[in-house]
Write a protein that holds these residues in place. Structure first.
Motif: not given
Length: 149
Positions: A140-145
């Motif tokens: 999710a962090s990667g998607v958010l970035k």
């Protein structure tokens, strides 16, 4: 959830499922450790959300062990860890698939009005609050970035 685990311990004892019983006993021990404050943490009342967090930590530890065992050629130990993961995951909420996760992240970004990298912590905090146990926060962090570039 704890009642279900305790009942499953009894059922595993009655049916003679040794591998399942061992894993369930590890779960109950981890819950008791958390309640008593073992490991430098303060003693606390353990609710369902905390049990889910404990189970997720146990799954993560086993995945790391699997990688180590496979690298060392100890496939029998890796197989044992994989079997434990299967049992642990029966008590975890269903994980979101990639499309649902991307949709949830995008909706939350829009809802919170996040516009740049400075908002990342606020969005991640809200994600963890709303979707605890349901999504892989690393992904999710990667998607958010990507969304907040």
């Amino acid at each position: 959830m704890r009642d279900r685990i305790n009942q499953d311990v009894k059922n595993a004892m009655k049916s003679g499922e040794k591998a399942r019983l061992t894993t369930l006993r590890l779960i109950t021990a981890a819950i008791k450790d958390r309640e008593l404050g073992v490991g430098g943490q303060p003693p606390t009342e353990v609710g369902d959300a905390e049990v889910v967090a404990i189970l997720q930590k146990m799954v993560k530890q086993r995945r790391e062990s699997i990688a180590t065992y496979e690298k060392a050629g100890r496939n029998e130990l890796a197989d044992q860890e994989k079997a434990e993961i299967v049992i642990l995951e029966t008590y975890l909420p269903k994980q979101m698939d990639e499309a649902a996760m991307k949709s949830a992240v995008a909706a939350l970004v829009a809802e919170l009005g996040a516009s740049g990298p400075k908002d990342m912590g606020r969005v991640m905090g809200a994600l963890k609050e709303r979707f605890a146990g349901q999504m892989d926060f690393g992904k999710a962090s990667g998607v958010l970035k990507e969304l907040l570039k």
